[in-house]
Motif scaffolding. Structure first.
Motif, PDB file in Angstrom:
ATOM      1  N   LYS A 288      -8.884  62.829  50.035  1.00 48.52           N
ATOM      2  CA  LYS A 288      -8.790  64.057  49.256  1.00 48.52           C
ATOM      3  C   LYS A 288      -7.560  63.938  48.364  1.00 48.52           C
ATOM      4  CE  LYS A 288      -8.161  69.083  49.861  1.00 48.52           C
ATOM      5  NZ  LYS A 288      -8.062  70.177  50.865  1.00 48.52           N
ATOM      6  N   ILE A 289      -7.727  64.250  47.065  1.00 45.80           N
ATOM      7  CA  ILE A 289      -6.613  64.155  46.124  1.00 45.80           C
ATOM      8  C   ILE A 289      -6.500  65.487  45.376  1.00 45.80           C
ATOM      9  CG2 ILE A 289      -5.602  62.894  44.188  1.00 45.80           C
ATOM     10  CD1 ILE A 289      -7.389  60.531  44.917  1.00 45.80           C
ATOM     11  N   TRP A 290      -5.318  66.102  45.451  1.00 48.04           N
ATOM     12  CA  TRP A 290      -5.107  67.375  44.777  1.00 48.04           C
ATOM     13  C   TRP A 290      -4.891  67.160  43.279  1.00 48.04           C
ATOM     14  CZ3 TRP A 290      -4.023  66.775  49.866  1.00 48.04           C
ATOM     15  CH2 TRP A 290      -4.472  67.793  50.719  1.00 48.04           C
ATOM     16  N   LEU A 291      -5.381  68.133  42.497  1.00 49.14           N
ATOM     17  CA  LEU A 291      -5.332  68.031  41.042  1.00 49.14           C
ATOM     18  C   LEU A 291      -4.226  68.912  40.462  1.00 49.14           C
ATOM     19  CD1 LEU A 291      -9.144  68.459  40.286  1.00 49.14           C
ATOM     20  CD2 LEU A 291      -7.876  66.307  40.241  1.00 49.14           C
ATOM     21  N   PRO A 292      -3.531  68.432  39.431  1.00 55.51           N
ATOM     22  CA  PRO A 292      -2.672  69.329  38.659  1.00 55.51           C
ATOM     23  C   PRO A 292      -3.549  70.402  38.004  1.00 55.51           C
ATOM     24  CG  PRO A 292      -2.230  67.014  38.145  1.00 55.51           C
ATOM     25  CD  PRO A 292      -3.485  67.041  38.933  1.00 55.51           C
ATOM     26  N   LYS A 293      -3.005  71.599  37.836  1.00 59.30           N
ATOM     27  CA  LYS A 293      -3.808  72.703  37.297  1.00 59.30           C
ATOM     28  C   LYS A 293      -4.375  72.372  35.921  1.00 59.30           C
ATOM     29  CE  LYS A 293      -1.890  76.688  39.728  1.00 59.30           C
ATOM     30  NZ  LYS A 293      -1.150  77.981  39.612  1.00 59.30           N
ATOM     31  N   THR A 294      -3.555  71.754  35.079  1.00 56.57           N
ATOM     32  CA  THR A 294      -4.023  71.432  33.726  1.00 56.57           C
ATOM     33  C   THR A 294      -5.249  70.537  33.766  1.00 56.57           C
ATOM     34  OG1 THR A 294      -1.799  71.639  32.803  1.00 56.57           O
ATOM     35  CG2 THR A 294      -3.384  70.362  31.528  1.00 56.57           C
TER      36      THR A 294
END
Length: 453
Positions: A288-294
């Motif tokens: 699982k890899i979290w994304l920057p909001k942009t």
């Protein structure tokens, strides 16, 4: 149990054994010197005493490798590993060692084999204008393959010991891969007119994805809802990759790890390869890899564009749920992205790189941001072992260690009264440098003296 007989200028070790069929046999092994014969006699008798003696066999390396692939490789290897190992064996092992008896492969044989490989033309060098020799990197892969294969032969009681354990392959020095800085990546994105490439660059740099992983990313594994973004939980789940595999490997492994096979484009054409979605090679690559909001918002806009194309093509749209694909939904090959990257590189006037360099740029950037947090970075990259990160990116850690020394100087030496007056030191260094420069340049010395007069 064994005896030494002299024959002309040779010395033969003679011993009896029972073969695998239960028949009694006698074996003569010839040596150039009495010392070698005596050493072999002692080895045979020691193995017989310990009941680990392996009866002589005429089985060749090729015959063993066939067995090794069928009984070990099919069970243990992934599709990509099977293809790589088959290429290594067919190109460099079978043609040279294949007809030798398995039991005749000694450490000395392997040492000579590696030496000769370094002077052998590499397979597939037709793509180069000048012939290239087998690299130390290729020999390292060969060594890994043979070491495992002979380890299995030892386990199966086909040989008395693994000769690869006594041999070190030629040292391989990894070339430092050219990468772009974050500023260069911004410049490339500004010049990029191919939306598929832009999305690929964003995902590879922000999420440390391999090219196959981002080409195999499906929308069902992208979580960018309003709720996800508000809770700072926008993320992707990497659980498959797009790969081109040989039909031979696919059949041999009974389509192991294959999630989906894309239909071939041209009817009645005989294909040797096919494109599939498959599980990653290692469990650590499933992550699982979290994304920057942009990036989450960029992906939402991209999905809206795809929905427009889906409506436009209607029934002719190939809905494979892929994040990166052609306008009609067809999967996008590795070469399409690589060629697009090459064009952007030329337009932007940036140093040439391979697409995998974005993964290196990503890892380097994250290590700087998190001050060398190996485990957090490894979680994004999907490396199976933390030391793989430290080996490849040690220069980043060295920068942090350099900062540690500077902080130590400020917090301890300068506050403890043990510090040195740096201004005086710098002045002394400047004077010494000036003197050395004048000594190295007599003409400059003469001009200075004249000026002083």
């Amino acid at each position: 149990m064994a005896s030494i007989q002299k024959r002309n200028n040779k010395y033969a070790v003679v011993y009896s054994y029972t073969n695998r069929e239960g028949s009694k046999r006698q074996k003569w092994e010839s040596f150039d010197s009495y010392a070698k014969a005596r050493s072999r006699k002692a080895e045979i008798e020691n193995q017989m005493d310990k009941n680990i003696f392996v009866p002589p066999s005429s089985q060749t390396v090729n015959e063993f490798l066939d067995l090794y692939v069928d009984l070990y490789g099919v069970k243990k290897w992934s599709l990509s590993t099977y293809e790589r190992n088959a290429k290594i064996a067919d190109s460099y092992i079978r043609p040279i060692l294949g007809n030798m008896a398995l039991q005749d492969v000694t450490p000395l044989v392997i040492e000579k084999y590696y030496r000769d490989l370094l002077n052998t033309d590499s397979v597939g060098n037709k793509i180069f204008k000048t012939k290239k020799k087998v690299s130390t990197g290729t020999i390292k892969q060969i060594h890994k393959y043979l070491k495992c294969a002979f380890g299995v032969a030892l386990k199966w009681d086909l040989i008395a010991k693994n000769p690869l354990l006594s041999v070190e392959p030629p040292k391989h020095v990894y070339k430092k891969r050219e990468i772009w800085t974050s500023e260069m990546i911004v410049q490339a994105l500004r010049e990029c007119e191919e939306p598929k490439l832009a999305i690929a660059i964003h995902l590879s740099f922000a999420c440390s994805l391999r090219l196959g992983e981002l080409l195999g990313l499906r929308w069902k594994d992208v979580h960018i809802s309003d709720e996800d973004i508000m809770k700072d939980d926008a993320h992707i789940y990497v659980n498959c990759e797009l790969a081109k595999v040989s039909l031979k490997a696919l059949k041999a492994l009974n389509e192991k790890d294959v999630i989906f096979t894309f239909p071939q484009n041209i009817p009645n054409k005989v294909y040797k390869t096919t494109t599939v979605l498959k599980k990653p090679k290692t469990e650590s690559s499933i992550r699982k890899i979290w994304l920057p909001k942009t990036l989450a918002f960029i992906l939402r806009e991209w999905k809206e564009e795809q929905e427009k194309y889906k409506e436009f093509f209607g029934d002719e749209y190939n809905d494979y749920d892929l994040v990166i694909c052609f306008e009609d939904g067809r999967y996008c090959s590795h070469n399409v992205i690589r060629n697009a990257l090459k064009s952007v590189t030329e337009v932007a006037g940036l140093p040439p790189i391979v697409f995998h360099s974005f993964r290196h740029s990503s890892t380097t950037y994250k290590l700087k941001l998190n001050h060398g947090d190996i485990k957090a970075t490894q979680g994004d990259t999907g490396h199976s072992q933390a030391d793989m990160v430290t080996e490849v990116y040690s220069h980043i850690l060295d920068e942090d260690r350099k900062v540690n020394a500077q902080k130590f100087e400020e917090s301890f030496y300068q506050n403890s009264g043990e510090g040195i007056d740096h201004n005086n030191v710098n002045q002394e260094l400047d004077i010494n440098n000036l003197i050395n420069s004048l000594k190295a340049d007599p003409e400059l010395m003469a001009q200075l003296i004249e000026a002083l007069k």
